[in-house]
Design a protein around this motif. Structure first.
Motif: not given
Length: 261
Positions: A132-161
């Motif tokens: 469930l988390n892997a799919v949600c993380a993948a969907v988040t990555a695709v959607c974030v890329k599609s709107i042109g945002e570049e949030p800090p990777f470490r912070t987002m990874a920490l949040l999902f963790l």
């Protein structure tokens, strides 16, 4: 690993429904972020001035105008609460459903120890939470890329963790409860997950109730706190690990000697 594979296949329908629902809501939240445009700063300022309401959901600790702050509040609640409910459902039904469905006697007649049954069911439930988390993380990555945002990777990874660890703790605690129950535990599992969520809200409202964060996994999986501090609170994580270990240990101990009817 026969039981493990059977349990994973058995839970695929529920997993697919919960994953699709949570991933869809995450995607929608992310995709509407650009449409809010200049209004988002005004909305963030308004939320930050709403006193107790802002404190309860951590809106006073993050910049709602930044994507990471927006994600922590809007999307974090979707993945946090939704994932918690799924983890509780997976944990509470893991051992209970054999007696509820009158299949326990058939399962226990096979030359497989109860310890192995418990272990494989626990692993199967944990894998479902991971998927469930892997799919949600993948969907988040695709959607974030599609709107042109570049949030800090470490912070987002920490949040999902943080959300993943929180779900594993809830899974472990409800798994322990599942060893005691024979039927009717679904409501108890979902109710416990909801109780954990509201305990964190109460703890955010007043310092007198801050001790509650030691008893709820949402204490270290508070999206606003993770984004603001860019770290997980070690003492709350340690407390959560203790509850998880106790839940799993109790499940193995009790189910090994439980009288199956």
């Amino acid at each position: 690993m026969t039981i493990f594979r059977h349990e994973v296949r058995r839970g695929m329908a529920s997993l697919a429904i919960w994953t699709a629902a949570i991933a869809f809501l995450l995607g929608v939240c992310i995709l509407i972020y650009p449409e809010m445009g200049g209004q988002i700063d005004e909305v963030g300022a308004a939320f930050a001035e709403m006193g107790g309401f802002s404190q309860a959901f951590g809106m006073d600790r993050v910049n709602f105008g930044e994507f990471s702050g927006f994600f922590a509040i809007e999307c974090g609640n979707v993945l946090g609460l939704g994932g918690a409910l799924f983890a509780a459902l997976a944990g509470i039904s893991a051992l209970m459903k054999e007696e509820q469905g009158n299949t326990a006697e058939f399962l226990l007649t096979h030359p497989v120890s109860r310890v192995r049954i418990t272990a494989e069911k626990l692993c199967a439930a944990a894998v479902q939470v991971l998927l469930l988390n892997a799919v949600c993380a993948a969907v988040t990555a695709v959607c974030v890329k599609s709107i042109g945002e570049e949030p800090p990777f470490r912070t987002m990874a920490l949040l999902f963790l943080a959300y993943f660890l929180m779900q594993l703790e809830i899974l472990a605690v409800t798994f322990g409860l599942s060893a005691c129950l024979r039927r009717g535990g679904t409501g108890a599992g979902l109710g416990l997950a909801a109780a954990f969520y509201f305990m964190n809200i109460i703890a955010n409202l007043t310092e007198r109730a801050e001790f509650l964060k030691y008893f709820t996994p949402f204490g270290y999986a508070d999206g606003a706190k993770v984004i603001a501090e860019e770290t997980l609170c070690g003492k709350y994580c340690a407390s959560g690990a203790v509850f998880a270990v106790l839940g799993i240990a109790f499940a193995f101990w009790h189910y090994r000697t439980k009288e199956i009817v």
